[in-house]
Write a protein that holds these residues in place. Structure first.
Motif, PDB file in Angstrom:
ATOM      1  N   THR A 252      -6.959  -2.444 -19.994  1.00 13.36           N
ATOM      2  CA  THR A 252      -6.304  -2.382 -21.231  1.00 13.36           C
ATOM      3  C   THR A 252      -5.356  -3.870 -20.178  1.00 13.36           C
ATOM      4  N   LEU A 253      -5.286  -4.493 -19.272  1.00 21.78           N
ATOM      5  CA  LEU A 253      -5.323  -4.600 -18.153  1.00 21.78           C
ATOM      6  C   LEU A 253      -5.828  -6.670 -18.593  1.00 21.78           C
ATOM      7  N   TYR A 254      -7.261  -6.380 -18.939  1.00 14.32           N
ATOM      8  CA  TYR A 254      -8.510  -6.683 -19.345  1.00 14.32           C
ATOM      9  C   TYR A 254      -7.892  -7.833 -20.676  1.00 14.32           C
ATOM     10  N   PHE A 255      -8.233  -6.571 -21.309  1.00 14.88           N
ATOM     11  CA  PHE A 255      -7.802  -7.210 -22.826  1.00 14.88           C
ATOM     12  C   PHE A 255      -6.869  -8.304 -23.235  1.00 14.88           C
ATOM     13  N   LEU A 256      -5.203  -7.418 -22.099  1.00 14.09           N
ATOM     14  CA  LEU A 256      -3.969  -8.290 -21.900  1.00 14.09           C
ATOM     15  C   LEU A 256      -4.268  -9.821 -22.072  1.00 14.09           C
ATOM     16  N   VAL A 257      -5.203  -9.623 -20.638  1.00 15.75           N
ATOM     17  CA  VAL A 257      -5.880 -11.468 -20.492  1.00 15.75           C
ATOM     18  C   VAL A 257      -6.049 -12.572 -21.073  1.00 15.75           C
TER      19      VAL A 257
ATOM     20  N   ILE B 220      -6.896 -11.376 -24.485  1.00 16.15           N
ATOM     21  CA  ILE B 220      -6.281 -12.064 -25.891  1.00 16.15           C
ATOM     22  C   ILE B 220      -5.224 -13.187 -24.726  1.00 16.15           C
ATOM     23  N   GLY B 221      -4.224 -13.222 -23.741  1.00 18.11           N
ATOM     24  CA  GLY B 221      -3.668 -14.344 -23.725  1.00 18.11           C
ATOM     25  C   GLY B 221      -4.509 -15.660 -23.698  1.00 18.11           C
TER      26      GLY B 221
ATOM     27  N   THR C  94     -12.651 -18.157 -21.533  1.00 18.15           N
ATOM     28  CA  THR C  94     -13.221 -16.519 -21.406  1.00 18.15           C
ATOM     29  C   THR C  94     -14.291 -16.293 -21.086  1.00 18.15           C
TER      30      THR C  94
END
Length: 539
Positions: free
Chosen positions: A13-18, A20-21, A180
């Motif tokens: 989840t943390l990876y995807f949040l970064v 997306i950021g 990315t």
């Protein structure tokens, strides 16, 4: 396979949040013009260029396929992974010509050097080749990885990753792709390095693996009479494919064209070459570890392509497993994003803009976005066909590339090194090469129904590496003969596009674009490649 737990899901989840950021930050910064959308405004530094080149190359088909190679006695294919020296050729030889010509795409360069016919052929052929090799293989490998890691079915995993990657590629363009990819490259290297370290500790070190598998297993150099991997053909064909892939293919070269100048672009390729040395240690060795553990009865997997995900899920502790899973997803997404963006660039710049030269910039960007969506849909449709292809994934990819690469490599190499090569020779060689490549693929599929003593059977059954080497030689001779029999190109048309026509001013500019540090690191890369070749000789 061990299921992912709460800590693993937190990591993912943390990876995807970064991710997306970063994507949102880039999308808000971008401008509505083609240079920004397709080449990130030509303003990228060497670190991002190098990381992007590496991340584009290392997709999930590499992770899955290279580990599968290590786990299935196909170690000679390792030669495709120690081509860091070919990445240097891109920076030192090809990039100055591309940068001087100011092109967006490789077909556009062929038009400047030859004529519009070569541009059309390469544009259309490249898009078809991307669907056959890159998109389909990446999506298939991604489906395998996602299904194995997240415990969901193949189709759900494949489609989810394609759609998610498609969204940020469509909205953010090349700038979203390169930034990315930098995050994804870092994550993948860290995760795979930890897995290799823990894996080697688990099997009792390198010596213990050699005892289990035998020293001969670690030999990448087979005799010239070997039916699968004869070493002379392996060396020649892997180099031909390497030059095509690293030096002439839109997918990779587009990353270096985003650099703010030749100096940053070349440094990016040198950094990319250093990173390219890592896959041997990060992906191939985990495959060998997985095989060792399977032979000892400590691990179980059915297909070599499952070796990496199974090893990862069984060896890594909670949380870290999620991080490496995120790294694998990153590999899949970076490869897909690269190929989506390259396809839309080829279609928009080389086909649409050519047919509609007065199209405003904003409309060209919209066309690129629509083209990306179309490629995403085609990729999904292709999955069921891809799922039926048997054998080790990585070997399939190399065999198809061995047929596609020779004519394109011949045209680019001689086009730059030999000023007498003309547009008729280039066009005829590309057309002939495409026909022969598809003819060979067709013969391979129907060879079972052919006369075993006939010429067509031998052509279809010939080792793919030997075929690639002879085919390249034939392309070179064909290109030279056709060019010499037809009119020489005008000198004005090829100034600064071949070695024999570089002006004194351009020579000075090129000399000022590198220092002794660039030369020293390049030499170091070549020494490491030679050391790996010597190390994997089975003794």
């Amino acid at each position: 396979m061990q299921p992912l737990d709460t800590f693993d899901w937190i990591s993912i989840t943390l990876y995807f949040l970064v991710l997306i950021g970063i994507a949102i930050w880039v999308i808000r910064k971008k401008e509505e013009n083609t240079e920004d959308y397709f080449l990130a405004g030509r303003n990228v530094g060497w670190f991002v260029v190098g990381a992007s080149v590496f991340a584009s190359n290392i997709g999930s088909e590499h992770v899955v396929g290279l580990a599968g190679t290590g786990a299935s006695d196909k170690l000679p294919l390792l030669i495709y992974e120690i081509q860091a020296w070919v990445v240097l050729i891109l920076g030192w030889v090809f990039l100055p010509f591309y940068a001087r010509s100011g092109v967006f795409t490789m077909p556009e360069f062929l038009e400047k050097r030859f004529d519009a016919r070569s541009r059309w052929v390469l544009s259309i052929f490249s898009i078809i080749a991307y669907v056959l090799t890159k998109i389909s293989v990446t999506i298939y490998a991604g489906g395998v990885v996602v299904a194995a890691l997240l415990g969901i079915d193949f189709w759900t995993g494949a489609i989810a990753t394609v759609v998610l990657t498609g969204i940020y590629t469509v909205l953010g363009g090349m700038r979203a792709v390169v930034y990315t990819e930098t995050l994804q490259a870092v994550l993948l290297i860290l995760g795979a390095a930890v897995l290799t370290y823990i894996g080697l500790d688990k099997v009792g070190g390198w010596g213990s693996m050699q005892e289990t598998l035998g020293p001969e297993y670690f030999n990448m150099w087979r005799p010239a009479t070997d039916p699968d991997f004869p070493w002379p053909s392996l060396l020649i064909t892997s180099t031909i494919v390497g030059i095509w892939y690293w030096c002439t293919d839109q997918y990779i070269v587009q990353r270096t064209l985003t650099a703010r100048n030749i100096k940053e672009g070349r440094r990016g390729t040198i950094f990319g070459a250093l990173l390219k040395l890592l896959p041997v240690f990060l992906f191939l060795i985990p495959g060998i570890i997985a095989l060792t553990l399977k032979i000892r009865g400590e691990l179980h997997w059915d297909s070599p392509d499952e070796a990496f995900p199974v090893l990862m899920s069984n060896l890594l502790p909670s949380g870290l497993r999620g991080l490496v899973a995120a790294g694998l997803l990153a590999a899949l997404m970076s490869s897909l994003a690269s190929v989506f963006n390259s396809c839309s660039t080829l279609f928009t710049v080389d086909i649409y803009k050519k047919l509609n030269p007065n199209t405003p910039e904003k409309k060209l960007v919209r066309t690129g976005q629509i083209a990306t969506i179309f490629v995403v849909v085609v990729g999904i449709i292709w999955i069921p066909i891809m799922a039926n292809i048997s054998g080790v994934l990585y070997e399939y990819l190399q065999s198809v590339q061995a047929y596609i690469a020779p004519p394109i490599t011949a045209v680019f190499i001689l086009g730059i090194f030999y000023k007498r090569i003309n547009s008729t020779g280039a066009f005829a060689t590309l057309i002939m090469g495409i026909i022969v490549a598809f003819f060979r693929i067709a013969l391979e599929l129907v060879k079972g129904s052919l006369d075993p003593d006939g010429f067509l059977y031998h052509l279809g059954a010939m080792n793919f590496l030997s075929f690639g080497a002879w085919f390249f030689l034939f392309c070179l001779i064909f290109l030279v003969v056709v060019s010499l029999l037809t009119k020489a190109p005008d000198r004005e048309q090829i100034v600064n596009l071949t070695f024999g026509t570089i002006t004194e001013e351009e020579k000075k500019n090129n000399k000022a674009s590198y220092s002794w540090v660039d030369i020293a690191i390049s030499i170091l890369v070549i020494i490491i490649v030679l050391a790996v070749m010597v190390f994997f000789n089975g003794e």
